[in-house]
Design a protein around this motif. Sequence first.
Motif, PDB file in Angstrom:
ATOM      1  N   GLU A 442       0.819  -1.222   0.000  1.00 32.26           N
ATOM      2  CA  GLU A 442       0.000   0.000   0.000  1.00 32.26           C
ATOM      3  C   GLU A 442       0.853   1.272   0.000  1.00 32.26           C
ATOM      4  OE1 GLU A 442      -0.712  -2.578   2.295  1.00 32.26           O
ATOM      5  OE2 GLU A 442      -2.178  -3.322   0.820  1.00 32.26           O
ATOM      6  N   VAL A 443       2.044   1.215   0.568  1.00 35.46           N
ATOM      7  CA  VAL A 443       2.843   2.430   0.688  1.00 35.46           C
ATOM      8  C   VAL A 443       3.473   2.837  -0.642  1.00 35.46           C
ATOM      9  CG1 VAL A 443       5.153   1.525   1.285  1.00 35.46           C
ATOM     10  CG2 VAL A 443       4.343   3.655   2.312  1.00 35.46           C
ATOM     11  N   LEU A 444       3.776   1.893  -1.523  1.00 31.87           N
ATOM     12  CA  LEU A 444       4.430   2.232  -2.789  1.00 31.87           C
ATOM     13  C   LEU A 444       3.568   3.170  -3.647  1.00 31.87           C
ATOM     14  CD1 LEU A 444       6.124  -1.160  -3.772  1.00 31.87           C
ATOM     15  CD2 LEU A 444       7.182   0.869  -2.745  1.00 31.87           C
ATOM     16  N   PRO A 445       2.270   2.916  -3.818  1.00 31.36           N
ATOM     17  CA  PRO A 445       1.453   3.894  -4.559  1.00 31.36           C
ATOM     18  C   PRO A 445       1.400   5.259  -3.883  1.00 31.36           C
ATOM     19  CG  PRO A 445       0.323   1.781  -4.441  1.00 31.36           C
ATOM     20  CD  PRO A 445       1.498   1.692  -3.519  1.00 31.36           C
ATOM     21  N   LEU A 446       1.471   5.301  -2.554  1.00 25.47           N
ATOM     22  CA  LEU A 446       1.488   6.585  -1.856  1.00 25.47           C
ATOM     23  C   LEU A 446       2.738   7.382  -2.215  1.00 25.47           C
ATOM     24  CD1 LEU A 446       0.268   5.562   1.731  1.00 25.47           C
ATOM     25  CD2 LEU A 446      -1.046   6.721  -0.061  1.00 25.47           C
ATOM     26  N   VAL A 447       3.862   6.701  -2.330  1.00 26.33           N
ATOM     27  CA  VAL A 447       5.107   7.365  -2.734  1.00 26.33           C
ATOM     28  C   VAL A 447       4.942   7.968  -4.121  1.00 26.33           C
ATOM     29  CG1 VAL A 447       7.563   7.030  -3.236  1.00 26.33           C
ATOM     30  CG2 VAL A 447       6.510   5.809  -1.317  1.00 26.33           C
ATOM     31  N   ASP A 448       4.333   7.206  -5.013  1.00 25.23           N
ATOM     32  CA  ASP A 448       4.165   7.647  -6.400  1.00 25.23           C
ATOM     33  C   ASP A 448       3.233   8.845  -6.513  1.00 25.23           C
ATOM     34  OD1 ASP A 448       4.534   7.143  -9.330  1.00 25.23           O
ATOM     35  OD2 ASP A 448       2.378   6.794  -9.222  1.00 25.23           O
TER      36      ASP A 448
END
Length: 543
Positions: A442-448
């Motif tokens: 879930e955190v990877l899309p937040l970074v993007d």
Amino acid sequence: MTGNFRVPRPHNEPERSFAPGSPEADSVRAQIKHIESQVRDLPHVVDGARSFGGQTMNVVAPHKHAQVLGRIPMADASVTKSAIDASLRAHHDWARTPWWERAAIFLRAAELACGSYRDELVATTMLGQSKTFHQSEIDAACEVADFFRFNVFLAQEIYADQPSSLQGNFNLLDQRPLEGFVLAVTPFNFTAIGANLPSTPALMGNTVVWKPSEKAALSSDVVMRLLEEAGLPPGVINLVHGSGKDVAATAVAQPEFAGLNFTGSTQVFRALWKTVADNLDSYRSFPRLVGETGGKNAVVVHPSGNYDAIKTALIRSSFEYQGQKCSAASRAYVPRSMWNRLRDDMVETVRTLKVGDVASHETFVGAVIDEAALRRMENAFQRASDLDSHRLLVGGSVHPEEGWFVEPTIFETTDPHAFTLAEEFFGPLLTVFVYEDESWDEVLPLVDEASPYALTLSVFASDRQAIAQALDVLRNASGMTYVNDKPTGALMGQVSFGGGRASGTNDKTGSRLSLQRWLSGRFVKETLSPATDWTYPYLDRSF
């Protein structure tokens, strides 16, 4: 002179250590003392002639802002127009100068940058841009020389590319420079960018109007003198000081405007792009627009990441040169299992980072470039402190009395969409978002999604599946992705610098892509035995 000429294969210029009491440290200290003993007039250089007049501006040391180091004249429209005219006059002969003759000038410039001009380049960068010994050395000496040498080698490869020819034909590719002049607008934070942005189009046969940052006037003056000593003809690169807005407005209004090589803010680059679009019908050709415009660079940590490597990368990439690198880390995503220890260690370490005079060997953090930068950071600290979602861990204060000093600062946030994770501040501010270990997906899309920028990015992990997943999900989130390394420190010949989205046109400074932008190809086909009969065999009706 004829021949299939070859230039030396480049190697990265080694950096000196500047250990206390070392010969290089003593030599640069002597240069600093000499520069501080006078107020230098830093003139325009147009067609090889120096001029100084009209309204002037003081050049000061950011860490001692009462100390005046030099004065620059502020260009009006007539000065800018004279620089444009000088570029256009020089264009014919320079565009027809054999590439290897142009290359020899910049190879000579590289030798001067790491030779007789080395200490002056380092000292003026330390004083005018508030960089430490190490940061100035890797920028103003090593990277300046690397740009000149590697660009020459890449130009050779470009010119060597020629089309194939069928028997009976002779095909050529004429790699012409652009028609008109190129405007190079360079920032304060890297002397090497100041040297590279005007010299790359010039190497490829273009003539240039160079508007350096007034905050980098000391080192820009050294670069200009270095290029002249290397043999650069008058009018090929013309340096004008002053307001970037005013110089650019005059330049982009000319029908002969052929290109822009820019490093600076996204807002300024977009404004220039719009102005160029408004003038499009007046140009001889479509201008080439190349821009690198900053970043909001993330360090993304997987639970399997190496703890010591993560801590080192965050300290260095967030706070070296006061966070005033386009590639500086300013946001981090850290798993809960690692955070308590990392938080305490980071806070303890940051409290030991000495902020002060860059000529002191103990200093890790110098001053931000001017009062406007200091007030911008002060405002960001206040905005974040006013939010319930943010917790100040260390720093958060500014000290403008003697120099423009900003404490290295870390905030923790519970809001993945916080302004501190989205906006570029260009200062020593790191914001950390802590995620639950099981929420890696879930955190990877937040970074993007958090920021409009896409310049650099670091992923720390030992788990190969996690690395592959991050590289896939974050494929468009950066122009340079570092695995288990800090997001700063691109090295010529290894990593080509540039990013997309709001970070620029991603033309990859220090690569063939960048050099190719300043060329306009012409194919020449010569038929050695031309047809003399207009008919074709299928027209024969005798059968």
